[in-house]
Design a protein around this motif. Structure first.
Motif, PDB file in Angstrom:
ATOM      1  N   THR A   3      43.847  32.597  37.769  1.00 51.70           N
ATOM      2  CA  THR A   3      44.246  31.290  38.305  1.00 51.70           C
ATOM      3  C   THR A   3      45.702  30.954  38.013  1.00 51.70           C
ATOM      4  N   ASN A  54      46.312  38.262  42.895  1.00 54.81           N
ATOM      5  CA  ASN A  54      45.597  37.131  42.296  1.00 54.81           C
ATOM      6  C   ASN A  54      45.754  35.872  43.144  1.00 54.81           C
ATOM      7  N   GLY A  75      43.556  36.253  46.152  1.00 54.51           N
ATOM      8  CA  GLY A  75      42.160  36.058  45.757  1.00 54.51           C
ATOM      9  C   GLY A  75      41.842  34.606  45.463  1.00 54.51           C
ATOM     10  N   LEU A  76      42.772  33.921  44.803  1.00 59.43           N
ATOM     11  CA  LEU A  76      42.569  32.506  44.488  1.00 59.43           C
ATOM     12  C   LEU A  76      42.517  31.676  45.766  1.00 59.43           C
ATOM     13  N   ILE A  79      41.517  32.721  48.720  1.00 61.54           N
ATOM     14  CA  ILE A  79      40.227  32.982  49.372  1.00 61.54           C
ATOM     15  C   ILE A  79      39.119  32.183  48.689  1.00 61.54           C
ATOM     16  N   PHE A  80      39.163  32.146  47.354  1.00 57.16           N
ATOM     17  CA  PHE A  80      38.155  31.392  46.603  1.00 57.16           C
ATOM     18  C   PHE A  80      38.177  29.911  46.985  1.00 57.16           C
ATOM     19  N   PHE A  81      39.370  29.319  46.995  1.00 63.28           N
ATOM     20  CA  PHE A  81      39.475  27.896  47.337  1.00 63.28           C
ATOM     21  C   PHE A  81      39.115  27.645  48.802  1.00 63.28           C
ATOM     22  N   CYS A  82      39.414  28.611  49.651  1.00 62.24           N
ATOM     23  CA  CYS A  82      39.071  28.469  51.069  1.00 62.24           C
ATOM     24  C   CYS A  82      37.564  28.323  51.236  1.00 62.24           C
ATOM     25  N   PHE A  83      36.804  29.156  50.542  1.00 61.38           N
ATOM     26  CA  PHE A  83      35.346  29.065  50.623  1.00 61.38           C
ATOM     27  C   PHE A  83      34.821  27.845  49.864  1.00 61.38           C
ATOM     28  N   LEU A  84      35.449  27.535  48.731  1.00 59.49           N
ATOM     29  CA  LEU A  84      34.997  26.404  47.924  1.00 59.49           C
ATOM     30  C   LEU A  84      35.075  25.098  48.704  1.00 59.49           C
TER      31      LEU A  84
END
Length: 463
Positions: free
Chosen positions: A100, A198, A201-202, A204-209
């Motif tokens: 993060t 990173n 990846g972060l 992509i994570f927030f996009c789905f979140l």
């Protein structure tokens, strides 16, 4: 709104489906998910954390309680010892911290913000070690002086105010030197990094979140995902500029750059239509406030103390009453309802308070619109101006607490309060947000008394 009447009316209707169709609820669910994830990281190591705290307590606890007249060296060492009990220092926490991590500091080469090879890192480490040794020597000298000053104050039973003040100043000097040395030491432990993957990846994570809830709210995930690339890209750019060494030195942080970039785009080429599905400002801010509120909790409220409660619960109604009187007696506003809505808007928390007040006093839609417009204009101005005024006029040791409290009690919108606090620093952000959260409790109270006043007095006079 009541149809055809032009009067603001609270319908008071709620359905269970709102829990998965409204962004307010999704902000809570997302915040809850992140908190649970944090607990899963922390609780397996809670025993180790407790051991660290117990060790610090055993070593410095008794000495830290010698006096309440000043914060002694032992008091600070106890505090430092307890701070070592952090979940981010375990293996999973370290990985999350790395994943993060935003962009890195850079000076002349912008690429240093994203990656740095082993050879270049080693050169920086070697240079950092030389600087650290000098900073450490200053810290050691300051610590020796602090011990002498504290010993003299202790010899008088901590009853001599002059000696106590001297000891406090010496200890504060040591703490400042320790902080500087600590920051210098961190640079000696630098390692090669490649933050690009990173960051992707972060993102992509927030996009789905944030994107998956959009499906439940009746929006297109595909459109949100495409638009989120723009929003996340702007975020990375804001962090990139804020981590430039000169910008960090002058305190021009990510919040300032985000506002500047947003204004630049919207006032030049304009916000792309395809990016608008992901421009969900309140959605993101509400989620952040849920997490911030969970972090602050009651302990932070106690830390702020009676002064914070006073600002939130005494100053707020006082400002409301004085402003209402000024509007009626000095300005001579023809509409008491408009006056009441504006007062609630500016004294509590902006738009939310204005809507509640408008419903309570049965204001016209046009009056609510005017009040909200005024709030947005002054919020935008104060969010930029107040941190600058605090930076230039407040004593350095008062900026975070008093400055944060001033902004929390003055700026209307909760999101703007958080952004303005971030301009000054993390502590100012916590203080400002806490004051605003405590203040927000008064929305219902003020709405109740407004309804009572307008029902028993104003409407009687009108009839």
């Amino acid at each position: 709104m009541a149809e055809g009447s032009g009067i603001v009316v609270d319908q008071g209707r709620w359905e269970w489906s709102e829990m998965w169709k409204k962004e307010d609820w999704w902000a809570i669910w997302i915040g809850f998910f992140i908190l649970v994830a944090g607990m899963l990281v922390y609780f397996p190591h809670s025993g180790d954390m407790k051991g660290i705290i117990d060790k610090a307590q055993a070593e410095y606890g008794e000495a830290a309680q010698r006096t309440s007249a000043i914060k002694t060296i032992a008091w600070y060492k106890l505090s430092d010892g307890k701070k070592k009990a952090e979940a981010r220092k375990v293996s999973t926490g370290k990985w999350l911290a790395s994943f993060t991590h935003k962009t890195h500091s850079w000076s002349n080469n912008p690429l240093d913000a994203f990656f740095m090879d082993k050879e270049k890192v080693q050169a920086k480490v070697d240079a950092a070690k030389v600087k650290y040794e000098k900073k450490k020597a200053v810290e050691v000298a300051a610590f020796a002086q602090a011990k002498v000053a504290e010993s003299l104050a202790e010899a008088s039973g901590f009853k001599d105010e002059s000696l106590n003040a001297t000891a406090t100043n010496a200890i504060n000097t040591w703490r400042d030197a320790k902080l500087i040395a600590g920051n210098a030491k961190k640079k000696t432990k630098a390692k090669p990094y490649n933050q690009i993957f990173n960051l992707i990846g972060l993102g992509i994570f927030f996009c789905f979140l944030f994107g998956i809830p959009m499906i439940f709210m009746g929006q297109s995930f595909q459109k949100f995902a495409v638009a989120f690339i723009f929003v996340y890209g702007m975020t990375v750019v804001a962090w990139f500029f804020s981590y430039q060494v000169t910008m960090k030195h002058y305190g021009i942080g990510y919040a300032a750059w985000a506002i500047f970039l947003g204004m630049l785009v919207s006032n030049t080429v304009g916000t792309p239509k395809w990016a608008k599905p992901a421009i969900q400002t309140e959605y993101y801010i509400k989620t952040g406030l849920v997490l911030l509120g969970a972090k602050i909790l009651f302990e932070k409220i106690i830390t702020i103390g009676t002064a914070g409660i006073f600002v939130a619960w005494v100053v707020t109604p006082t400002v409301w009453l004085i402003t209402y009187w000024f509007g009626q007696k000095i300005v001579g506003m023809p509409s008491k309802r408009l006056n009441a809505v504006i007062c609630s808007d500016m004294s509590v928390c902006g738009v939310s308070a204005a809507i509640a007040a408008a419903s309570a006093c049965r204001a016209k839609k046009e009056e609510l619109t005017l009040a909200v417009g005024l709030s947005l204009v002054f919020t935008a101005i104060m969010m930029i101006v107040m941190p600058a005024v605090i930076k230039s006029t407040f004593p350095v040791d008062k900026q975070m607490i008093l400055g944060g409290a001033w902004m929390g009690g003055t700026i209307d919108a909760s999101g703007a309060v958080a952004a303005a606090g971030a301009f000054l620093g993390e502590k100012a952000l916590y203080v400002a947000a806490t004051i605003k959260m405590i203040q927000n409790v008064l929305i219902g109270v003020i709405a109740f008394f407004l309804a009572l006043y307008f029902t028993t007095r104003v409407e009687v006079e009108e009839t």
